[in-house]
Scaffold this active site. Structure first.
Site, short mmCIF file in Angstrom:
data_model
loop_
_atom_site.label_atom_id
_atom_site.label_comp_id
_atom_site.label_asym_id
_atom_site.label_seq_id
_atom_site.Cartn_x
_atom_site.Cartn_y
_atom_site.Cartn_z
N GLY A 122 12.56 39.49 18.59
CA GLY A 122 11.56 40.47 19.63
C GLY A 122 10.64 39.62 20.89
CG ASP A 153 21.29 37.35 18.98
OD1 ASP A 153 21.82 38.50 19.54
OD2 ASP A 153 19.54 37.87 18.72
CB SER A 163 17.21 44.18 13.52
OG SER A 163 16.26 44.16 14.26
N GLY A 165 13.57 33.20 17.65
CA GLY A 165 12.50 34.94 16.50
C GLY A 165 13.73 35.92 16.91
CB VAL A 213 13.10 38.65 27.93
CG1 VAL A 213 11.73 38.96 27.45
CG2 VAL A 213 12.70 37.60 26.58
N GLY A 214 16.16 37.89 26.99
CA GLY A 214 17.69 36.93 27.28
C GLY A 214 17.54 35.34 26.87
CE LYS A 215 14.13 37.05 21.13
NZ LYS A 215 14.00 38.19 21.72
CG ASN A 223 17.47 34.79 32.05
OD1 ASN A 223 18.32 34.73 32.24
ND2 ASN A 223 17.82 35.93 30.52
CE LYS A 278 18.03 37.74 15.85
NZ LYS A 278 17.21 37.14 17.34
N1 LIG Z 1 21.59 35.52 32.29
C1 LIG Z 1 21.63 36.48 32.37
N2 LIG Z 1 22.70 36.89 33.21
C2 LIG Z 1 23.68 37.50 32.60
N3 LIG Z 1 23.36 38.51 31.53
C3 LIG Z 1 22.19 38.13 30.76
C4 LIG Z 1 22.00 37.20 30.96
N4 LIG Z 1 20.19 36.78 29.76
C5 LIG Z 1 20.69 37.98 29.57
N5 LIG Z 1 21.92 38.81 29.97
C6 LIG Z 1 22.37 40.13 28.66
O1 LIG Z 1 20.68 40.17 28.53
C7 LIG Z 1 20.85 40.79 27.73
C8 LIG Z 1 19.84 40.92 26.95
O2 LIG Z 1 19.88 39.07 26.43
P1 LIG Z 1 19.39 38.93 25.04
O3 LIG Z 1 20.99 38.99 24.13
O4 LIG Z 1 19.74 37.39 25.09
O5 LIG Z 1 18.39 38.96 25.03
P2 LIG Z 1 17.12 38.30 23.69
O6 LIG Z 1 15.95 38.38 24.00
O7 LIG Z 1 17.71 37.51 23.04
O8 LIG Z 1 17.15 40.25 22.89
P3 LIG Z 1 17.20 40.23 21.14
O9 LIG Z 1 15.96 40.64 21.28
O10 LIG Z 1 18.02 41.36 20.75
O11 LIG Z 1 16.78 39.32 20.14
C9 LIG Z 1 22.95 40.49 26.85
O12 LIG Z 1 23.13 41.55 27.15
C10 LIG Z 1 23.03 39.21 27.54
O13 LIG Z 1 23.96 39.61 27.33
C1 LIG Z 2 16.42 45.10 17.97
C2 LIG Z 2 16.56 44.28 18.47
N1 LIG Z 2 17.31 43.84 19.24
C3 LIG Z 2 15.68 42.96 18.04
C4 LIG Z 2 14.23 43.38 17.40
C5 LIG Z 2 12.82 43.65 18.29
C6 LIG Z 2 12.03 44.36 17.70
C7 LIG Z 2 10.71 44.60 18.67
C8 LIG Z 2 9.05 44.70 17.97
C9 LIG Z 2 8.44 45.56 18.43
O1 LIG Z 2 7.69 44.28 19.07
O2 LIG Z 2 8.02 46.26 19.44
N2 LIG Z 2 16.29 41.97 16.98
C10 LIG Z 2 16.16 40.77 16.56
O3 LIG Z 2 16.32 40.04 17.86
O4 LIG Z 2 17.15 40.76 15.90
MG LIG Z 3 18.67 37.72 21.24
#
Ligand SMILES: Nc1ncnc2c1ncn2[C@@H]1O[C@H](COP(=O)(O)OP(=O)(O)OP(=O)(O)O)[C@@H](O)[C@H]1O
Ligand SMILES: C[C@H](N)[C@@H](CCCCCC(=O)O)NC(=O)O
Ligand SMILES: [Mg+2]
Length: 230
Positions: free
Chosen positions: A135, A69, A55, A133, A27-29, A192, A51
């Site tokens: 997820g 990340d 995974s 975190g 979601v963009g964390k 986001n 972090k």
């Molecule tokens: N505001 C934004 N503008 C453009 N791209 C974005 C934006 N926010 C997130 N993204 C893109 O969306 C994707 C998911 O974002 P991000 O990796 O920050 O999510 P996350 O919640 O940290 O995911 P995870 O659960 O894997 O840790 C990435 O490719 C990131 O570059």
């Molecule tokens: C692979 C993903 N990007 C992420 C793990 C997401 C797990 C979600 C599990 C669930 O809630 O079903 N890994 C991470 O943030 O390191």
């Molecule tokens: Mg992330």
């Protein structure tokens, strides 16, 4: 809370850190955490990223794993700590960390992740620990706990990152209920992709928390989060 972690809570009411969770994975964390770091650095704080487990890491030519990340957090927090310190537990399969740990034949506890977040030697009064975190709030993060359990162990205020898409009001309110039930303080919501059609319209009728906005930014240039209060 154990004694060394008291260092993450500053005197008075201002927090010494945040736990960054989201309404879901992807979601963009990480990007938003970078924007929070950017905002705090502009205010004069030093930001220490963690972090603790990742995974979906990328296998490098030398066989090592890279958490993208952790790299993004390291860069956006202007951290001089190693990726290994920022993210000591790394797994290649893009799956729930609990399953990834199990597949690797290992056991990693909430206490192990808490220890990884204890930036004791670096953290000084006025610094901020930023913990992302994996997820969402109820996603399993290790062998014996959910993101919720790590957040409780840290005792930090929680920032909820919400992806602006239809259904996000429901996901937001469910996540906030879970944070409240865990006895934690929700600090704020960060919407986001806020510049696209606003699917969170009306959310303010259901929460008193500040709702900050982060726009779609193709280049991932870090944005200052307006009116961000500690
Ligand atoms: N505001 C934004 N503008 C453009 N791209 C974005 C934006 N926010 C997130 N993204 C893109 O969306 C994707 C998911 O974002 P991000 O990796 O920050 O999510 P996350 O919640 O940290 O995911 P995870 O659960 O894997 O840790 C990435 O490719 C990131 O570059
Ligand atoms: C692979 C993903 N990007 C992420 C793990 C997401 C797990 C979600 C599990 C669930 O809630 O079903 N890994 C991470 O943030 O390191
Ligand atoms: Mg992330």
């Amino acid at each position: 809370m154990n004694e060394s972690l008291n260092k993450t809570t500053r005197p008075g009411n201002s927090p010494g850190g945040f736990f960054i969770t989201g309404t879901d994975t992807d979601v963009g964390k990480t990007y938003v955490a970078g924007c929070i770091a950017h905002t705090l650095i502009q205010k004069g704080y030093q930001v220490i990223p963690r972090k603790p487990i990742a995974s979906g890491c990328i296998k490098q030519a030398d066989g090592s794993l890279l958490s993208e990340d952790a790299l993004f957090l390291q860069q956006s927090c202007q951290s001089n700590e190693s990726l290994q310190t920022i993210c000591p537990y790394q797994y290649e399969p893009p799956i729930s960390p609990q399953t990834a740990i199990e597949r690797a034949g290992l056991v990693i506890s909430t206490q192990d992740l808490l220890t990884a977040c204890q930036a004791s030697s670096q953290l000084e009064e006025g610094d901020f620990l930023l913990v992302e975190g994996a997820g969402g709030f109820y996603s399993p993060i290790c062998s014996d706990g959910l993101n919720k359990d790590l957040a409780q162990a840290l005792g930090l205020p929680v920032i909820l990152v919400v992806k602006n898409q239809l259904g996000c009001i429901n996901h937001t309110l469910l996540s906030l209920a879970a944070i409240e039930q865990a006895g934690l303080k929700a600090h704020s919501i960060i919407l986001n992709f806020s510049n696209e059609t606003n699917h969170a319209q009306g959310l303010e009728n259901w929460t008193n928390l500040p709702v900050h906005k982060v726009q779609h930014e193709e280049s991932l240039t870090l944005q200052t989060i307006r009116d961000f209060q500690l």
